[in-house]
Write an enzyme that holds these catalytic residues in place. Structure first.
Site, short mmCIF file in Angstrom:
data_model
loop_
_atom_site.label_atom_id
_atom_site.label_comp_id
_atom_site.label_asym_id
_atom_site.label_seq_id
_atom_site.Cartn_x
_atom_site.Cartn_y
_atom_site.Cartn_z
N ASN A 9 0.68 -1.32 -0.25
CA ASN A 9 -0.09 -0.06 -0.07
C ASN A 9 0.98 1.37 -0.06
O ASN A 9 0.39 2.29 -0.59
CB ASN A 9 -0.95 0.13 1.32
CG ASN A 9 -2.12 -1.02 1.08
OD1 ASN A 9 -2.05 -1.37 -0.12
ND2 ASN A 9 -2.66 -1.11 2.12
N ASP A 55 2.31 1.41 -9.98
CA ASP A 55 1.02 0.55 -9.99
C ASP A 55 1.14 -0.86 -10.55
O ASP A 55 0.24 -1.70 -9.98
CB ASP A 55 0.10 1.28 -11.09
CG ASP A 55 -1.17 0.76 -10.99
OD1 ASP A 55 -1.74 0.60 -9.87
OD2 ASP A 55 -1.97 0.50 -12.09
N ASP A 67 3.24 -2.47 -6.95
CA ASP A 67 2.66 -2.93 -5.74
C ASP A 67 2.11 -4.34 -5.76
O ASP A 67 2.44 -4.92 -4.52
CB ASP A 67 1.72 -2.00 -5.48
CG ASP A 67 0.58 -1.71 -6.60
OD1 ASP A 67 0.59 -2.70 -7.37
OD2 ASP A 67 -0.32 -0.80 -6.60
N ARG A 113 3.07 -10.02 -3.47
CA ARG A 113 3.04 -11.29 -3.94
C ARG A 113 4.46 -11.89 -3.16
O ARG A 113 4.63 -12.88 -2.63
CB ARG A 113 2.80 -11.65 -5.10
CG ARG A 113 1.54 -11.74 -5.78
CD ARG A 113 1.27 -12.26 -7.13
NE ARG A 113 1.87 -11.38 -8.01
CZ ARG A 113 1.24 -10.33 -8.69
NH1 ARG A 113 0.13 -9.89 -8.26
NH2 ARG A 113 1.95 -9.55 -9.41
N ASP A 120 -5.69 0.17 -3.89
CA ASP A 120 -4.92 0.26 -5.16
C ASP A 120 -5.95 0.56 -6.31
O ASP A 120 -5.65 1.74 -7.10
CB ASP A 120 -4.44 -1.18 -5.51
CG ASP A 120 -3.69 -1.08 -6.87
OD1 ASP A 120 -4.20 -0.31 -7.98
OD2 ASP A 120 -2.56 -1.67 -7.11
N HIS A 121 -7.12 0.11 -6.39
CA HIS A 121 -8.21 0.52 -7.22
C HIS A 121 -8.77 1.82 -6.90
O HIS A 121 -9.17 2.72 -7.82
CB HIS A 121 -9.34 -0.65 -7.46
CG HIS A 121 -8.84 -1.75 -8.27
ND1 HIS A 121 -9.56 -2.90 -8.90
CD2 HIS A 121 -7.45 -2.22 -8.66
CE1 HIS A 121 -8.90 -3.55 -9.33
NE2 HIS A 121 -7.74 -3.34 -9.36
N ASP A 170 -6.49 4.16 -8.29
CA ASP A 170 -6.43 4.23 -9.84
C ASP A 170 -7.85 5.31 -10.19
O ASP A 170 -7.80 5.88 -11.19
CB ASP A 170 -6.84 3.01 -10.30
CG ASP A 170 -5.58 2.00 -10.33
OD1 ASP A 170 -4.36 2.62 -9.99
OD2 ASP A 170 -5.58 0.93 -10.19
#
Length: 284
Positions: free
Chosen positions: A79, A126, A129, A134, A147-148, A151
């Site tokens: 984040n 983007d 992240d 992962r 995240d979204h 965006d």
């Protein structure tokens, strides 16, 4: 004032209140504006699935991402990577709007170059992240939501900066361009909601779209913003009007029209409605 009572839409009240929420009642009203009971129960089970057919990503972007990812310290939260990307776009927007508050006028060329660097950095972070999540085993549905959400904010930032570069001003042309970008983002998210996949086609906004945008900023830094207002003699209008006429229809048709019918959102909505009707008939 609306009184909130315990119901099926409120899992955070009554004896069955989630234990991690018992000491945070002051936040219930805020949380319940966005998360329903069904959503809260399914959130821990959510898994993000996507396909990315972008040529630019596969042949260019992923290669320098593989070099950049090890440079991120493992203690850095995904984040935080996302937030730094949002900070880059905020810097780009603030610098351009400082000189062009009405989305018209000329800014120093270094401002356009800075915008190009910032939007390239945003695109890179983007992508990083999710890889960082992962890599560190810290992937989570809330991280994806954050995240979204960033965006979605950047959808507006991109449009306003482009409008300032193209000298569109605070009028209907800027509004319709923003509406096209926002609708494309919404439809992509809606498609993921009904299909369970985020499908990025061969040419898509997060890769080719952003590359085109920061390419426009770099070009403007080289030739000046006056380039976009010069008239195209064959069409009798400025270059900015031509780009606007191309940009808006393309953004409105972002709904993957090239895919098979079973992946189209409209078809899925109709199928879901049909299933609900059939279930009601059987229950009767």
């Amino acid at each position: 004032m609306v009184r909130r009572t315990s119901s099926d839409n409120d899992i955070f009240s009554g004896p069955d209140k989630a234990p991690w929420r018992r000491s945070a009642d002051t936040h219930d009203a805020y949380l319940l504006k966005y998360v329903t009971t069904r959503g809260a129960l399914k959130l821990p089970k959510y898994q993000y699935r996507s396909t990315n057919s972008s040529l630019l990503y596969h042949y260019v972007i992923q290669h320098y991402l593989a070099w950049l990812l090890p440079l991120l310290p493992r203690w850095m939260a995904p984040n935080l990577v996302t937030l730094i990307g949002l900070w880059f776009t905020a810097v780009a927007h603030a610098s351009l709007i400082w000189y062009c508050p009405l989305l018209q006028g000329v800014a120093p060329r270094w401002v356009y170059f800075l915008n190009g660097v910032c939007f390239w950095s945003y695109q890179t972070l983007d992508h990083l992240d999710g890889k960082q999540a992962r890599r560190t085993g810290s992937s989570s549905p809330l991280g994806l939501l954050f995240d979204h959400g960033c965006d979605a904010i950047n959808t507006t930032t991109v449009v306003l900066n482009l409008a300032a570069v193209w000298q569109l001003g605070p009028g209907l042309r800027t509004y319709w361009m923003w509406a096209g970008f926002a609708l494309a983002f919404f439809l992509g998210t809606l498609e993921e909601y009904y299909t369970g996949y985020m499908n990025l086609p061969t040419l898509n906004a997060p890769n080719e779209g952003l590359a085109l945008i920061y390419g426009i900023f770099f070009l403007t830094a080289a030739v000046g913003p006056e380039f976009w207002t010069q008239e195209v003699e064959a069409l009798g209008c400025g270059r900015n009007s031509v780009l606007w006429l191309v940009c808006v229809p393309v953004s409105y048709t972002h709904l993957r029209a090239h895919e098979t019918p079973e992946h189209l959102v409209c078809r899925l909505l109709l199928e879901k409605k049909k299933k609900k009707c059939n279930n009601k008939v059987h229950s009767v």
